[in-house]
Design a protein around this motif. Structure first.
Motif, PDB file in Angstrom:
ATOM      1  N   ALA A 184       0.816  -1.205   0.000  1.00  0.00           N
ATOM      2  CA  ALA A 184       0.000   0.000   0.000  1.00  0.00           C
ATOM      3  C   ALA A 184       0.853   1.261   0.000  1.00  0.00           C
ATOM      4  O   ALA A 184       0.504   2.253  -0.636  1.00  0.00           O
ATOM      5  CB  ALA A 184      -0.913  -0.016   1.219  1.00  0.00           C
ATOM      6  N   LEU A 185       2.004   1.219   0.691  1.00  0.00           N
ATOM      7  CA  LEU A 185       2.771   2.451   0.839  1.00  0.00           C
ATOM      8  C   LEU A 185       3.668   2.748  -0.355  1.00  0.00           C
ATOM      9  O   LEU A 185       4.366   3.760  -0.395  1.00  0.00           O
ATOM     10  CB  LEU A 185       3.598   2.392   2.126  1.00  0.00           C
ATOM     11  N   GLU A 238       9.304  -2.352   3.072  1.00  0.00           N
ATOM     12  CA  GLU A 238       8.895  -1.093   3.680  1.00  0.00           C
ATOM     13  C   GLU A 238      10.098  -0.187   3.930  1.00  0.00           C
ATOM     14  O   GLU A 238      10.046   1.011   3.684  1.00  0.00           O
ATOM     15  CB  GLU A 238       8.166  -1.391   4.999  1.00  0.00           C
ATOM     16  N   LEU A 294      -1.303   9.224  -2.155  1.00  0.00           N
ATOM     17  CA  LEU A 294      -1.322   7.943  -1.448  1.00  0.00           C
ATOM     18  C   LEU A 294      -2.718   7.631  -0.919  1.00  0.00           C
ATOM     19  O   LEU A 294      -3.212   6.511  -1.023  1.00  0.00           O
ATOM     20  CB  LEU A 294      -0.319   7.964  -0.292  1.00  0.00           C
ATOM     21  N   ILE A 316      -5.213   4.382  -1.540  1.00  0.00           N
ATOM     22  CA  ILE A 316      -5.577   3.308  -0.610  1.00  0.00           C
ATOM     23  C   ILE A 316      -6.930   3.458   0.064  1.00  0.00           C
ATOM     24  O   ILE A 316      -7.531   2.460   0.411  1.00  0.00           O
ATOM     25  CB  ILE A 316      -4.492   3.033   0.463  1.00  0.00           C
ATOM     26  N   LEU A 339     -16.189   1.115   7.176  1.00  0.00           N
ATOM     27  CA  LEU A 339     -15.690   0.448   8.374  1.00  0.00           C
ATOM     28  C   LEU A 339     -16.824   0.164   9.358  1.00  0.00           C
ATOM     29  O   LEU A 339     -16.863  -0.879  10.006  1.00  0.00           O
ATOM     30  CB  LEU A 339     -14.629   1.338   9.030  1.00  0.00           C
ATOM     31  N   THR A 380       9.538  -1.761  10.420  1.00  0.00           N
ATOM     32  CA  THR A 380       8.386  -0.856  10.469  1.00  0.00           C
ATOM     33  C   THR A 380       8.849   0.556  10.123  1.00  0.00           C
ATOM     34  O   THR A 380       8.488   1.516  10.775  1.00  0.00           O
ATOM     35  CB  THR A 380       7.743  -0.853  11.866  1.00  0.00           C
ATOM     36  N   LEU A 422      -6.471   0.563  14.072  1.00  0.00           N
ATOM     37  CA  LEU A 422      -7.244   0.410  12.832  1.00  0.00           C
ATOM     38  C   LEU A 422      -6.906  -0.912  12.154  1.00  0.00           C
ATOM     39  O   LEU A 422      -7.796  -1.638  11.691  1.00  0.00           O
ATOM     40  CB  LEU A 422      -6.961   1.584  11.892  1.00  0.00           C
ATOM     41  N   ILE A 427      -8.788  -3.633  14.244  1.00  0.00           N
ATOM     42  CA  ILE A 427     -10.244  -3.762  14.203  1.00  0.00           C
ATOM     43  C   ILE A 427     -10.765  -3.917  12.782  1.00  0.00           C
ATOM     44  O   ILE A 427     -11.765  -4.581  12.560  1.00  0.00           O
ATOM     45  CB  ILE A 427     -10.976  -2.603  14.922  1.00  0.00           C
ATOM     46  N   ALA A 428     -10.103  -3.304  11.787  1.00  0.00           N
ATOM     47  CA  ALA A 428     -10.604  -3.451  10.417  1.00  0.00           C
ATOM     48  C   ALA A 428      -9.974  -4.656   9.732  1.00  0.00           C
ATOM     49  O   ALA A 428     -10.320  -4.986   8.611  1.00  0.00           O
ATOM     50  CB  ALA A 428     -10.333  -2.186   9.623  1.00  0.00           C
ATOM     51  N   ARG A 429      -9.038  -5.307  10.387  1.00  0.00           N
ATOM     52  CA  ARG A 429      -8.312  -6.451   9.839  1.00  0.00           C
ATOM     53  C   ARG A 429      -7.724  -6.135   8.480  1.00  0.00           C
ATOM     54  O   ARG A 429      -7.976  -6.830   7.491  1.00  0.00           O
ATOM     55  CB  ARG A 429      -9.243  -7.662   9.733  1.00  0.00           C
ATOM     56  N   ILE A 430      -6.964  -5.043   8.425  1.00  0.00           N
ATOM     57  CA  ILE A 430      -6.287  -4.720   7.172  1.00  0.00           C
ATOM     58  C   ILE A 430      -4.785  -4.686   7.423  1.00  0.00           C
ATOM     59  O   ILE A 430      -4.327  -4.643   8.553  1.00  0.00           O
ATOM     60  CB  ILE A 430      -6.770  -3.374   6.570  1.00  0.00           C
ATOM     61  N   ASP A 431      -4.049  -4.721   6.341  1.00  0.00           N
ATOM     62  CA  ASP A 431      -2.595  -4.671   6.336  1.00  0.00           C
ATOM     63  C   ASP A 431      -2.107  -3.463   7.145  1.00  0.00           C
ATOM     64  O   ASP A 431      -2.662  -2.372   7.046  1.00  0.00           O
ATOM     65  CB  ASP A 431      -2.189  -4.548   4.864  1.00  0.00           C
ATOM     66  N   GLY A 442       0.544  -1.647   6.876  1.00  0.00           N
ATOM     67  CA  GLY A 442       1.001  -0.552   6.017  1.00  0.00           C
ATOM     68  C   GLY A 442      -0.159   0.280   5.518  1.00  0.00           C
ATOM     69  O   GLY A 442      -0.118   1.522   5.521  1.00  0.00           O
ATOM     70  N   ALA A 443      -1.234  -0.401   5.082  1.00  0.00           N
ATOM     71  CA  ALA A 443      -2.400   0.319   4.576  1.00  0.00           C
ATOM     72  C   ALA A 443      -3.026   1.164   5.684  1.00  0.00           C
ATOM     73  O   ALA A 443      -3.400   2.324   5.471  1.00  0.00           O
ATOM     74  CB  ALA A 443      -3.418  -0.668   4.011  1.00  0.00           C
ATOM     75  N   GLY A 492      -0.975   4.244   6.224  1.00  0.00           N
ATOM     76  CA  GLY A 492      -1.182   5.200   5.137  1.00  0.00           C
ATOM     77  C   GLY A 492      -2.511   5.920   5.270  1.00  0.00           C
ATOM     78  O   GLY A 492      -2.593   7.137   5.068  1.00  0.00           O
ATOM     79  N   ILE A 493      -3.559   5.183   5.635  1.00  0.00           N
ATOM     80  CA  ILE A 493      -4.881   5.795   5.771  1.00  0.00           C
ATOM     81  C   ILE A 493      -4.856   6.851   6.860  1.00  0.00           C
ATOM     82  O   ILE A 493      -5.288   7.990   6.664  1.00  0.00           O
ATOM     83  CB  ILE A 493      -5.932   4.713   6.091  1.00  0.00           C
ATOM     84  N   PHE A 526      -2.281   8.492   8.387  1.00  0.00           N
ATOM     85  CA  PHE A 526      -1.453   9.688   8.309  1.00  0.00           C
ATOM     86  C   PHE A 526      -1.828  10.592   7.142  1.00  0.00           C
ATOM     87  O   PHE A 526      -1.759  11.817   7.269  1.00  0.00           O
ATOM     88  CB  PHE A 526       0.046   9.341   8.363  1.00  0.00           C
ATOM     89  N   THR A 527      -2.268  10.024   5.993  1.00  0.00           N
ATOM     90  CA  THR A 527      -2.631  10.939   4.900  1.00  0.00           C
ATOM     91  C   THR A 527      -3.914  11.692   5.233  1.00  0.00           C
ATOM     92  O   THR A 527      -4.059  12.857   4.883  1.00  0.00           O
ATOM     93  CB  THR A 527      -2.804  10.209   3.568  1.00  0.00           C
ATOM     94  N   THR A 528      -4.846  11.004   5.905  1.00  0.00           N
ATOM     95  CA  THR A 528      -6.069  11.709   6.278  1.00  0.00           C
ATOM     96  C   THR A 528      -5.754  12.852   7.244  1.00  0.00           C
ATOM     97  O   THR A 528      -6.265  13.969   7.116  1.00  0.00           O
ATOM     98  CB  THR A 528      -7.070  10.730   6.931  1.00  0.00           C
TER      99      THR A 528
END
Lengths: 295, 452
Positions: free
Chosen positions: A35-36, A96, A210, A214, A273, B35, B83, B86-90, B92-93, B96-97, B99-101
């Motif tokens: 993703a990154l 990463e 980015l 994503i 979500l 990381t 996140l 609880i959302a069971r996502i990668d 890294g993703a 990204g979600i 910090f960009t938000t």
């Protein structure tokens, strides 16, 4: 500015197409667990843009031709991808870490070049730094044309290669065993992402691209477990974010378009979500009482 | 470009070097823990933090800015891992979600307050290392830039934490499962590492900028990883590489860039330092001991040469066994055709053997010396013992064992050879009476000093 305005319509159309393409590309990145990569690629475009300006001025151009700068951005992004691959192999670090290294070094080089350009005569008006944070409001019809071409090419590539890309995303070794050209498919994914990043530079800038990659893809992933549903869903989320963000920013005079698009995308993500079937928090809580959801 | 002045350039380099020292400890752990992008996330996320701090306090007081940035850093670290869970996502993703938000939110907030205060997003990105010496505090009669005090304090704090928890952190970094069984509280240690990284990012973004933070935290540690296999070595190496980067980067920005790029102005020091660190990593990849490209190429080349030499000796020994003699030119042809060695390499291997006293060319006949015959005997002994072993133990067909033995003979030393002999049921005083699957005797190694 109001939303009946021709300019707003142009920007909304361009950002919608861009959002759709970014949604598709983001699905591929997300499922490949990279993703990154969009962040490393985005930051790597800056030295390319700056170098393209310097070369253009050196050979007697104005340095403001959009296609020159975008070609430079593409070159920077491709160098960034190669950098990630070579650093990962040469320094034996994780994906990463290689991304963070490329991001830091390339963006550093870009800012160093940018400060030199801005001090040079005519450099301050070149508007290169607007690529960092984007300037969607000043997009014109030719930008719309460029964005739509890129978006259509991305959509066409993803649709044509759906079967192969699905195999790549879910079982790379099986794809290799049955003789699929895994390396080329991987390269295709990165080319699609690069194209989206470059198309998105003007609208949202190289940092926020980015999130456009994503957020819609992750939201779509929460809503479905099927690849062929996830792709159109992510494209739709991306397009809604583009239009929604442009409209929101056109109502208030001091809302920059790029961040508004991101916040609309983030809102969609939060909704997904909460309310997604099966993976959403409410659905999980309900199923928790009925024995729990095992993904 | 003027000559460097200690009061300005000296402080800029000192700030850069202190930044490198502060970043080395968390950087080494981030690289080992894989990381690294956390540094990027935290340094972008400080933007909304300082914007909110300004909205709440109405001042640009550094303390408020620091508190806002620290809260944002904490939020992005905890928020993204929550996140991901609880959302069971990668992970890294999720990072990204979040910090960009936050960055988008920060941009909008900053535009809202723009006419009341000059908060420049690009200052957060590039930092203002050139201006940092101007913001100074009188300390013991000396004007010391505030950034030096802040970064110095963070460096000491990081060093203190690392020394106190050294054992636990090391175990955690390399083997979280072992850390759990030893009772090292891996979750707590993970939080300490992330907290150290986040605090360093927050403390340093103002003076050196968020992008240089990413570069300073990750690149020196990844470079030092190529030079050392020990965590302490990686940390010290990262410090040295970071200081070198600060020195060279600032020199390039102020002396080299104005000279080669038309316009004649200084480039951004932070940017140049980041790019220089990247170049130092590339240099490390090329020249580092053991892991560097040059060393690996040399090793591969020496191995290729050794195998060619051994093939030549083995070939001559087998010809000798059949009482055949060859001219040096013939020997080369046989090597090129039989062992698929390029002509120049065969020529070089033969020349080396002559020089080392393994091979002599008398009256246009290539002949092994005593030492050469001993080498040949041990090589052929390895080969034939492997053939016996492969047939007996692995039930490989008689006509398939030769190519495998051809490879294995080159990596068999005396100890392994005698073990093979025991496993093949060949007594030590066998004196070459046993035959290999093709009916050839397994030779004894003559007693000379030094064998294969």
């Amino acid at each position: 500015m109001n939303w009946f305005d021709y300019n707003t319509q142009v920007v909304a159309a361009a950002t919608a197409l861009l959002g759709a393409a970014a949604g598709l590309a983001g699905c591929l990145l997300l499922l490949r667990r990279r993703a990154l990569m969009g962040d490393a690629l985005g930051h790597a475009t800056l030295p390319g843009i700056a170098a393209a300006y310097l070369v253009s001025v050196a050979v007697g151009g104005t340095g403001k031709e959009p296609w020159v700068l975008l070609a430079g951005a593409a070159a920077g992004a491709i160098a960034g991808v190669l950098g990630v691959v070579l650093v990962r192999r040469g320094a034996r670090v994780s994906d990463e870490t290689a991304m963070a290294i490329v991001l830091g070094a390339f963006f550093g080089l870009g800012t160093a070049l940018l400060t030199v350009i801005q001090a040079s005569p005519g450099g301050h008006q070149a508007g290169l730094s607007s690529f960092i944070l984007g300037h969607a409001a000043s997009m014109v019809a030719s930008d719309l044309r460029a964005a739509s071409i890129v978006a259509l090419v991305c959509v066409a590539l993803v649709v044509l290669l759906t079967k192969e890309l699905r195999l790549l995303c879910f079982d790379e070794s099986f794809a290799r065993v049955i003789g699929r050209p895994v390396r080329w498919l991987d390269a295709t994914v990165l080319i699609i992402v690069t194209a989206v990043v470059i198309a998105g530079l003007q609208a949202v800038g190289l940092i926020l691209i980015l999130s456009l990659l994503i957020l819609p893809a992750t939201a779509a992933r929460l809503c479905t477990d099927r690849f062929t549903v996830m792709l159109p869903l992510a494209a739709a989320f991306g397009a809604i974010s583009g239009v929604g963000g442009t409209l929101v920013s056109s109502f208030a005079p001091r809302l920059p378009t790029g961040p508004c698009i991101v916040l609309v995308a983030a809102t969609l993500f939060v909704l997904a979500l909460l309310f997604a079937p099966k993976r959403g928090l409410f659905a999980q809580a309900a199923m928790g009482r009925a024995g729990g959801y095992r993904p | 470009m003027n000559a460097w002045t200690l009061a300005v350039d000296g402080w800029i380099i000192a700030i850069g070097a202190l930044g490198a020292l502060a970043c080395a400890v968390p950087g080494a752990f981030l690289v080992v823990r894989r990381t690294s992008m956390l540094a990027d996330a935290v340094s972008h996320a400080v933007l909304p933090g300082i914007a909110v701090a300004f909205l709440l306090s109405g001042t640009r007081d550094p303390l408020w800015m620091f508190l806002g940035a620290a809260a944002a850093g904490l939020f992005v670290t905890l928020g993204s891992s929550a996140l991901a869970r609880i959302a069971r996502i990668d992970s890294g993703a999720a990072l990204g979600i979040v910090f960009t938000t936050m960055f988008a939110l920060g941009l909008i907030l900053i535009v809202q307050v723009a006419d009341r205060v000059d908060l420049d997003p690009s200052c957060v990105l590039y930092g203002a290392i050139e201006l940092a010496p101007l913001d100074s505090i009188l300390l013991l009669g000396v004007e010391v830039p505030r950034a030096v005090l802040v970064l110095g304090g963070v460096t000491l704090l990081n060093a203190f934490v690392a020394v106190i928890f050294w054992k636990e952190l090391t175990v955690m970094a390399f083997d979280p499962a072992l850390a759990r069984t030893l009772g090292c509280r891996p979750k707590l240690m993970e939080s300490i590492i992330l907290g150290m990284a986040a605090a360093t990012c927050v403390a340093a973004f103002e003076s050196v900028g968020s992008i240089l933070i990413v570069a300073m935290m990750i690149i020196p540690a990844a470079s030092a990883r190529l030079w050392s296999d020990r965590l302490a070595g990686v940390i010290v190496g990262a410090m040295l590489i970071g200081i070198l980067g600060a020195l060279v980067g600032h020199w390039i920005a102020t002396a080299v860039a104005p000279a080669i790029i038309p316009g004649g102005r200084d480039a951004s020091s932070a940017g140049s330092i980041a790019a220089t660190l990247g170049a130092l990593l590339v240099a490390s990849i090329v020249v580092a001991p053991r892991r560097g490209i040059v060393v690996r190429l040399v090793h591969r080349w020496l191995l290729t040469l050794r195998i060619a030499r051994e093939d030549a000796i083995g070939l001559l020994w087998r010809l000798d066994e059949d009482q055949r003699t060859v001219a040096p030119a013939q020997l080369r042809d046989l090597l090129v055709r039989g062992a698929e060695i390029p002509n120049w390499l065969a020529r070089m291997a033969i020349a080396h053997l002559v020089r080392d006293g393994r091979l002599e060319c008398v009256e246009n006949v290539a002949r092994l010396t005593t030492q050469g015959r001993a080498d040949g005997a041990s090589l052929v002994r390895s080969h034939r013992l492997w053939e016996i072993y492969l047939m007996q133990r692995l039930a490989i067909a008689k006509d398939h064992v030769h190519p495998t033995a051809m490879v294995l003979e080159h990596i068999t030393d005396a100890v392994m050879r005698e073990q093979l002999a025991r496993e093949g049921g060949i007594a030590a005083d066998d004196h070459g009476t046993r035959a290999d699957p093709h009916g050839r005797a397994v030779p004894e190694v003559p007693r000379t000093n030094g064998a294969n």
